[in-house]
Design an enzyme around this catalytic site. Structure first.
Site, short mmCIF file in Angstrom:
data_model
loop_
_atom_site.label_atom_id
_atom_site.label_comp_id
_atom_site.label_asym_id
_atom_site.label_seq_id
_atom_site.Cartn_x
_atom_site.Cartn_y
_atom_site.Cartn_z
N ASN A 52 0.83 -1.21 0.00
CA ASN A 52 0.00 0.00 0.00
C ASN A 52 0.86 1.26 0.00
O ASN A 52 0.59 2.21 -0.75
CB ASN A 52 -0.91 0.02 1.23
CG ASN A 52 -2.05 -0.98 1.14
OD1 ASN A 52 -2.31 -1.55 0.09
ND2 ASN A 52 -2.73 -1.19 2.25
N ARG A 374 -11.02 -4.40 -13.92
CA ARG A 374 -9.90 -5.28 -13.56
C ARG A 374 -10.41 -6.72 -13.68
O ARG A 374 -11.45 -7.05 -13.12
CB ARG A 374 -9.41 -5.03 -12.14
CG ARG A 374 -8.97 -3.60 -11.85
CD ARG A 374 -8.36 -3.49 -10.46
NE ARG A 374 -8.25 -2.11 -10.03
CZ ARG A 374 -7.25 -1.29 -10.35
NH1 ARG A 374 -6.28 -1.73 -11.13
NH2 ARG A 374 -7.23 -0.05 -9.89
N ARG A 404 -5.58 1.68 -13.02
CA ARG A 404 -4.20 1.87 -12.59
C ARG A 404 -3.53 0.55 -12.19
O ARG A 404 -4.08 -0.24 -11.44
CB ARG A 404 -4.14 2.86 -11.43
CG ARG A 404 -2.72 3.22 -11.01
CD ARG A 404 -2.73 4.31 -9.96
NE ARG A 404 -3.18 5.58 -10.52
CZ ARG A 404 -4.05 6.38 -9.94
NH1 ARG A 404 -4.61 6.03 -8.80
NH2 ARG A 404 -4.38 7.53 -10.50
N HIS A 434 -15.95 2.71 -14.80
CA HIS A 434 -15.72 2.00 -13.55
C HIS A 434 -16.93 1.14 -13.15
O HIS A 434 -16.84 0.31 -12.24
CB HIS A 434 -15.41 3.02 -12.45
CG HIS A 434 -14.89 2.44 -11.18
ND1 HIS A 434 -15.61 2.46 -10.00
CD2 HIS A 434 -13.72 1.82 -10.89
CE1 HIS A 434 -14.90 1.89 -9.05
NE2 HIS A 434 -13.76 1.48 -9.55
N TYR A 467 -12.29 -9.85 -1.18
CA TYR A 467 -13.03 -8.59 -1.10
C TYR A 467 -14.50 -8.90 -0.83
O TYR A 467 -15.07 -9.80 -1.46
CB TYR A 467 -12.96 -7.82 -2.42
CG TYR A 467 -11.64 -7.15 -2.73
CD1 TYR A 467 -10.44 -7.56 -2.16
CD2 TYR A 467 -11.59 -6.08 -3.63
CE1 TYR A 467 -9.24 -6.95 -2.48
CE2 TYR A 467 -10.39 -5.46 -3.94
CZ TYR A 467 -9.22 -5.90 -3.37
OH TYR A 467 -8.04 -5.29 -3.68
N ARG A 563 -14.10 2.50 4.85
CA ARG A 563 -12.93 1.66 5.10
C ARG A 563 -11.62 2.45 5.06
O ARG A 563 -10.75 2.29 5.89
CB ARG A 563 -12.86 0.54 4.07
CG ARG A 563 -11.76 -0.48 4.36
CD ARG A 563 -11.46 -1.32 3.13
NE ARG A 563 -10.69 -0.59 2.15
CZ ARG A 563 -10.91 -0.63 0.83
NH1 ARG A 563 -11.90 -1.34 0.36
NH2 ARG A 563 -10.15 0.06 0.00
N HIS A 591 -15.44 -3.88 0.64
CA HIS A 591 -15.36 -3.20 -0.65
C HIS A 591 -16.71 -2.79 -1.22
O HIS A 591 -16.78 -1.95 -2.11
CB HIS A 591 -14.63 -4.11 -1.64
CG HIS A 591 -14.23 -3.45 -2.92
ND1 HIS A 591 -14.89 -3.66 -4.11
CD2 HIS A 591 -13.24 -2.59 -3.20
CE1 HIS A 591 -14.32 -2.95 -5.07
NE2 HIS A 591 -13.32 -2.29 -4.55
#
Length: 708
Positions: A52, A374, A404, A434, A467, A563, A591
């Site tokens: 991270n 993704r 990204r 997205h 997730y 979160r 998530h």
């Protein structure tokens, strides 16, 4: 002026986004200290905190550094310049690194007591030394390439994340000194397992140092050091980019050579070698940190993969929705019967794959449309879309190249899809697509029926195991018409009009959320029950935050589960006295995005307005991304999302952190009644996907103690 009034005025009414993110990563690191977790799971959290932090520097800090170097003096929402933010970040990040190193020492000792050792050169047995010498000569030495640094050998390029050793050498006492650089190739494992039944490992840099004489025979080592660097890895898309695919292929190559943002040196690196490295990589403006411990905390994740199930969480096998099993595996029949939601990772992501596989194999399916943000490296979703195209179906895939760190993988998937005959669309130059949506159009007699999947997470089989996300399946004609308009927006730039269920960004989502909060404000003023419950990853958008402040002081009860980044300051009299913010960090990564509005009833209540979404409450989600928000109308699904998922998140007291008005987070203490939401969903059935399997079985009723 009193403190409360000062806080209520801008910019103190907001927390700094970057410092809030660092506070989140501190919570991740704290899980590494949690004695309730098995040792390798604690090590995993430590590694994640390192990964991270690397990404934070490569993207967020890189952006601030660019602003600083360009003299851009725009202030952050909390009133800080880029330089002030960088100074604050450096201080907090340095403290975080110190904590990471301290925890690694604790974990290394605890792992050794559990027969998993990471040893230094001095801890090797004679047998291990002999084996290691042979292994180094045969397997490691051929891969290494020492490089002299002198006028005829300029400093080589060090890739992003590159770990290197540097040596100050002499051949004899009177000889001129020689500086040698030795990059550790990423093809070599960071840790090498020593032979034997015991779990004993040694770090690759220690292997190299132990065999210095094989690399530099005849040289005397005067000084030595080690370093690792991070580069600017963000990709900014230029508005005049004519070919997105070509642009991203070029941009990915440029990213590998981005500006050096941060260098981590071993604390014993001599000052002259450190100065030479900084000059060699052009890092005069880079953030520099010295570490007395392990460089590259993220690499500790390699140790987590060892076969020691006794040091990990007990394995968990997700449930497959019984509703589909009851229909003999026919996803379409199950969805046609009733809408249902699948709660990942407690229920298997395989149902999403099965939905698309069935669509690929069903001769009555004529078309599939799919967004891909993704998808992972091993994607059954891609396989299903390829199979459908090869079966002659019309398949459209909206592949987002701007995801990204997944840009390169998405380019590879796009090429494979195109070769199979899929119509691949790359979306917008200025917006990211997205939203996570699938459409399957099927001929059923004289009509065409559309089956839709709306997800809060990505079509990614690996992250779907860790997730928590929601997968909503429906055959609603209204939802289908709206989904078609979203695809027409991304493929043909056709502005959606007359939406029946969905709210979309970049036009309309923020306004819809503000209107929903306004409705709660109106109810509060009329003395009706009013509340907002919202669960998301990040809360940054100033307009929404200000509206929540307004709602709080109008008497609306607001419970936020955020979160990660939260720029809202809760619990301040006169500003946010009715707002409570908590963050949950545990075995699974929270998530899913869920928004609940009381709608004149005391929550939880069937009259409440409940929405699922792909969007966090951030400017980028509202202004620069194609996102969706969908109302949950089916009574069973409504009950599952509100009465199960949201309440479980609100009453969790084993993995929850509460945000204070001063910006600090404190871990919630369970008291007499412990509740762990992850454990609850691992052991209790959900509602809407269970079908007749719930007959005669009571689902535990969750109860929330209301404030006030």
């Amino acid at each position: 002026m009193n403190v409360e009034r000062k806080i209520a005025e801008a910019p103190a009414r907001l927390f700094n986004r970057e410092l809030s993110w660092l506070a989140f990563n501190r919570r991740v690191l704290e899980e590494a200290t949690n004695g309730a977790h098995p040792l390798l799971e604690r090590l995993r959290f430590l590694s994640i905190s390192g990964t991270n932090l690397d990404e934070f520097f490569m993207v967020r800090v890189a952006g601030l550094k660019a602003h600083q170097l360009q003299g851009i003096d725009d202030l952050s929402a909390d009133g800080m310049t880029a330089t002030q933010q960088l100074d604050a970040i450096a201080e907090e990040a340095d403290a975080l690194v110190v904590s990471q190193q301290a925890e690694w020492l604790v974990l290394r000792e605890a792992l050794a007591e559990s027969a998993l050792q990471v040893v230094q050169e001095g801890g090797l047995t004679g047998e291990e030394r002999a084996w290691l010498a042979d292994h180094f000569r045969e397997q490691v030495l051929p891969v290494l390439t020492p490089q002299a640094i002198d006028p005829s050998h300029p400093f080589p390029f060090i890739p992003n994340g590159g770990f290197s050793l540097v040596f100050d050498l002499r051949r004899g006492k009177r000889a001129e000194p020689v500086v040698e650089l030795l990059m550790i190739p990423p093809t070599l494992p960071r840790f090498l397992k020593l032979p034997g039944k015991e779990m004993r490992f040694i770090a690759m840099e220690n292997v190299v140092r132990a065999h210095f004489d094989q690399i530099f025979p005849g040289f005397e080592k005067v000084g030595a050091g080690a370093f690792r660097l991070l580069r600017d890895s963000d990709i900014e898309v230029e508005e005049d980019a004519e070919d997105l695919v070509r642009y991203f292929r070029s941009a990915i190559k440029r990213r590998r050579r981005g500006r050096v943002i941060r260098i981590e040196f071993a604390a014993d690196t001599p000052g002259d070698l450190e100065a030479m490295v900084r000059e060699g990589v052009g890092a005069d403006s880079a953030l520099v940190v010295e570490s007395a411990g392990f460089i590259g905390i993220a690499d500790l994740g390699q140790l987590v993969e060892v076969e020691r199930p006794d040091l990990k969480f007990p394995p968990y096998t997700p449930r497959f929705p019984e509703r589909i099993i009851e229909h003999d595996g026919d996803c379409f029949a199950a969805i046609r019967g009733k809408d249902f939601i699948v709660h990942h990772p407690y229920e298997s992501f395989e149902v999403v794959v099965a939905f698309l596989r069935q669509a690929a194999e069903d001769p009555n399916v004529v078309a599939i449309k799919q967004t891909l943000y993704r998808a992972g490296k091993q994607s059954a979703i891609i396989d299903a879309l390829v199979a459908a195209a090869e079966a002659g179906k019309s398949v459209t895939a909206v592949v987002e190249l701007k995801a990204r760190f997944d840009e390169e993988q998405n380019l590879l998937w796009a090429s494979r899809l195109e070769r199979a005959g899929v119509q691949v669309i790359y979306g917008f130059v200025e917006w990211k697509t997205h939203a996570k949506i699938s459409m399957v159009i099927r001929r059923e007699g004289a009509v065409m029926r559309t089956y839709c999947h709306f997800g809060t997470g990505n079509y990614h089989p690996t992250t779907a195991r860790i997730y928590t996300d929601l997968s909503y399946f429906t055959a609603s004609r209204r939802a289908a018409r709206d989904a078609a308009k979203l695809f027409n927006l991304t493929t043909g730039y056709v502005q959606p009009k007359g939406l029946e269920l969905l709210t979309l960004s970049p036009r309309g989502l923020r306004e819809k959320i503000l209107a929903l909060i306004d409705a709660e404000i109106a109810n509060a003023k009329e003395g009706k029950p009013s509340a907002v419950w919202a669960k998301m990853n990040s809360l940054v958008d100033r307009q929404v935050i200000d509206k929540l402040y307004e709602a709080s002081e109008a008497g609306v009860s607001i419970e936020l589960i955020v979160r990660g980044v939260c720029c809202l300051r809760p619990g301040v009299p006169g500003l946010s006295s009715n707002i409570r913010v908590k963050s949950i960090v545990g075995r699974f990564l929270e998530h899913s995005r869920i928004f609940v509005f009381a709608n004149g009833a005391r929550l939880p209540h069937r009259k409440a307005k409940v929405f699922i979404s792909s969007a966090d409450w951030m400017p980028r989600n509202f202004d620069r991304r194609v996102e969706y928000m969908l109302p949950v109308e089916n009574p069973t699904v409504h009950a599952q999302v509100l009465d199960q998922v949201m309440i479980a998140n609100l009453i969790d007291n084993e993995q929850s952190w509460v945000l204070g008005a001063d910006g600090s987070y404190s871990r919630l203490k369970p008291g007499k009644r412990h509740f762990n939401l992850h454990r609850y969903f691992m052991t209790n059935p959900s509602l809407s996907g269970r079908g007749q399997a719930l007959a005669g079985k009571a689902v535990p009723k969750l109860r929330l103690t209301q404030r006030g």
